[in-house]
Design a protein around this motif. Sequence first.
Motif, PDB file in Angstrom:
ATOM      1  N   GLY A  89      92.956 150.876   8.437  1.00 43.68           N
ATOM      2  CA  GLY A  89      93.939 150.443   7.722  1.00 43.68           C
ATOM      3  C   GLY A  89      94.815 149.126   7.155  1.00 43.68           C
ATOM      4  N   PRO A  90      95.929 148.599   6.486  1.00 45.98           N
ATOM      5  CA  PRO A  90      96.656 147.765   5.931  1.00 45.98           C
ATOM      6  C   PRO A  90      96.180 146.606   7.209  1.00 45.98           C
ATOM      7  N   GLY A  91      95.578 145.306   6.685  1.00 44.41           N
ATOM      8  CA  GLY A  91      95.931 144.056   7.262  1.00 44.41           C
ATOM      9  C   GLY A  91      94.163 143.926   8.311  1.00 44.41           C
ATOM     10  N   ALA A  92      93.811 145.657   8.302  1.00 48.58           N
ATOM     11  CA  ALA A  92      92.736 145.133   9.507  1.00 48.58           C
ATOM     12  C   ALA A  92      91.469 144.331   9.313  1.00 48.58           C
ATOM     13  N   ALA A  93      91.638 144.123   8.020  1.00 52.58           N
ATOM     14  CA  ALA A  93      89.903 143.556   7.265  1.00 52.58           C
ATOM     15  C   ALA A  93      89.950 141.763   7.588  1.00 52.58           C
ATOM     16  N   GLU A  94      91.897 141.363   7.821  1.00 53.82           N
ATOM     17  CA  GLU A  94      91.762 140.285   8.189  1.00 53.82           C
ATOM     18  C   GLU A  94      92.376 139.983   9.746  1.00 53.82           C
ATOM     19  N   ARG A  95      92.138 140.626  10.147  1.00 53.75           N
ATOM     20  CA  ARG A  95      92.649 140.471  11.642  1.00 53.75           C
ATOM     21  C   ARG A  95      91.153 139.612  11.855  1.00 53.75           C
ATOM     22  N   SER A  96      91.358 138.872  13.270  1.00 51.94           N
ATOM     23  CA  SER A  96      90.287 138.147  13.843  1.00 51.94           C
ATOM     24  C   SER A  96      89.448 139.484  15.098  1.00 51.94           C
ATOM     25  N   ARG A  97      88.177 139.307  15.811  1.00 52.67           N
ATOM     26  CA  ARG A  97      88.295 139.885  16.523  1.00 52.67           C
ATOM     27  C   ARG A  97      88.884 139.981  17.735  1.00 52.67           C
ATOM     28  N   ASP A  98      88.982 138.462  18.210  1.00 51.53           N
ATOM     29  CA  ASP A  98      90.107 138.552  19.263  1.00 51.53           C
ATOM     30  C   ASP A  98      91.342 139.519  19.065  1.00 51.53           C
ATOM     31  N   ASP A  99      92.109 138.776  17.629  1.00 51.72           N
ATOM     32  CA  ASP A  99      93.357 139.797  17.383  1.00 51.72           C
ATOM     33  C   ASP A  99      92.800 141.672  17.619  1.00 51.72           C
ATOM     34  N   LEU A 100      91.571 142.293  17.014  1.00 51.94           N
ATOM     35  CA  LEU A 100      91.452 143.401  17.309  1.00 51.94           C
ATOM     36  C   LEU A 100      91.398 143.399  19.055  1.00 51.94           C
ATOM     37  N   LEU A 101      91.527 142.582  19.691  1.00 50.10           N
ATOM     38  CA  LEU A 101      90.428 143.059  21.344  1.00 50.10           C
ATOM     39  C   LEU A 101      92.179 143.267  21.688  1.00 50.10           C
ATOM     40  N   GLU A 102      92.492 141.530  21.541  1.00 45.55           N
ATOM     41  CA  GLU A 102      94.426 141.946  22.307  1.00 45.55           C
ATOM     42  C   GLU A 102      95.586 143.148  21.940  1.00 45.55           C
ATOM     43  N   ARG A 103      95.203 143.724  20.675  1.00 43.50           N
ATOM     44  CA  ARG A 103      95.643 145.155  20.426  1.00 43.50           C
ATOM     45  C   ARG A 103      95.198 146.385  21.043  1.00 43.50           C
ATOM     46  N   ASP A 104      94.058 146.386  21.222  1.00 46.01           N
ATOM     47  CA  ASP A 104      93.537 147.214  21.964  1.00 46.01           C
ATOM     48  C   ASP A 104      93.770 147.393  22.784  1.00 46.01           C
ATOM     49  N   ARG A 105      94.051 146.272  23.929  1.00 44.10           N
ATOM     50  CA  ARG A 105      94.218 145.852  25.428  1.00 44.10           C
ATOM     51  C   ARG A 105      95.879 146.404  25.649  1.00 44.10           C
ATOM     52  N   ASP A 106      96.054 145.896  24.104  1.00 43.15           N
ATOM     53  CA  ASP A 106      97.643 146.473  24.518  1.00 43.15           C
ATOM     54  C   ASP A 106      98.468 148.238  23.966  1.00 43.15           C
ATOM     55  N   LEU A 107      97.124 148.804  23.322  1.00 41.74           N
ATOM     56  CA  LEU A 107      97.133 150.293  23.540  1.00 41.74           C
ATOM     57  C   LEU A 107      96.458 150.744  24.978  1.00 41.74           C
TER      58      LEU A 107
END
Length: 297
Positions: A89-107
């Motif tokens: 979705g919007p903004g996903a391509a700009e995120r770093s791997r670490d950002d994605l991981l932290e967001r997933d840990r929050d989930l």
Amino acid sequence: MRVDTTGKISLDHIYTQPDPRAYFGTLRGLGYAIPQLAKPYFLRLIQEYKDATGIPDPTVLDIGCSYGINAALLKCDTTMDELYERYTGPGAAERSRDDLLERDRDLVRARDRSKGAAKNVRFLGLDSSENALAYAREAGFLDGTVHADLERGDPTGPQRELLAEADLVVSTGCLGYITEKTIARVVAVQKGNKPWMAHFVLRMFPFAPVAETLDAAGYETVRAGGMFKQRRFATAEEQAQVMDRLAAVGVDTGGAESDGWLLARLHISRPRATNERVIMDLAAVETVRTEDRRIEQ
């Protein structure tokens, strides 16, 4: 697109990236849906296992788990649509791997084991992609991982110990690429217990060899009524090659794969000694007769 030896297009590249964006970006366009369709069946099987055994915190092993998609759906009570939006979705391509991981840990922290049949369930993953396993483990979707190709050889000592913890074994599409060799090695490491199993298998891949292996190990196998859409064919060439393969094994594709979808069947296996005879309280199941190799179709 390159076609592999099964007649399907090769999607190997989407399973080896450092994060799941290529996986979801590619499969979203193909309408990949089998994990979502499998979710309620896995939940029902987990609950039946809890009820039958009295074990409140079983361990589920996902064979061919890739980035831990089945675990994410069950543990976090999310959906494929949510995951598609999360990674494409919007903004996903700009995120770093670490950002994605932290967001997933929050989930995971927000929804982990919150309710229902998946409450207190532990999830393990077996896959040949080290990158996919690492992401799923770091995100918290998987509680343990085994990086191995059990088609080629036995698990190591530490891998055996982890695999032996499985109370249930599930898969959504890897059977056919892996065979009864992997299933036999998973069963062989168990220490007295036999894990219940549920496998969604494309109709182009015979299930009889797996059923025969499990039968010899003391299992009964049933097949759920109905068929399940895995994904759309990517190209006309892929559809033609898969249709040829299906015809070669005697599968009637009228009104099924001919409509443009790869279709799977659900096979459920459980130790014959289990007292409760109903498996998932399905409306229609068919006992897999291992002497009749046509039954897997």
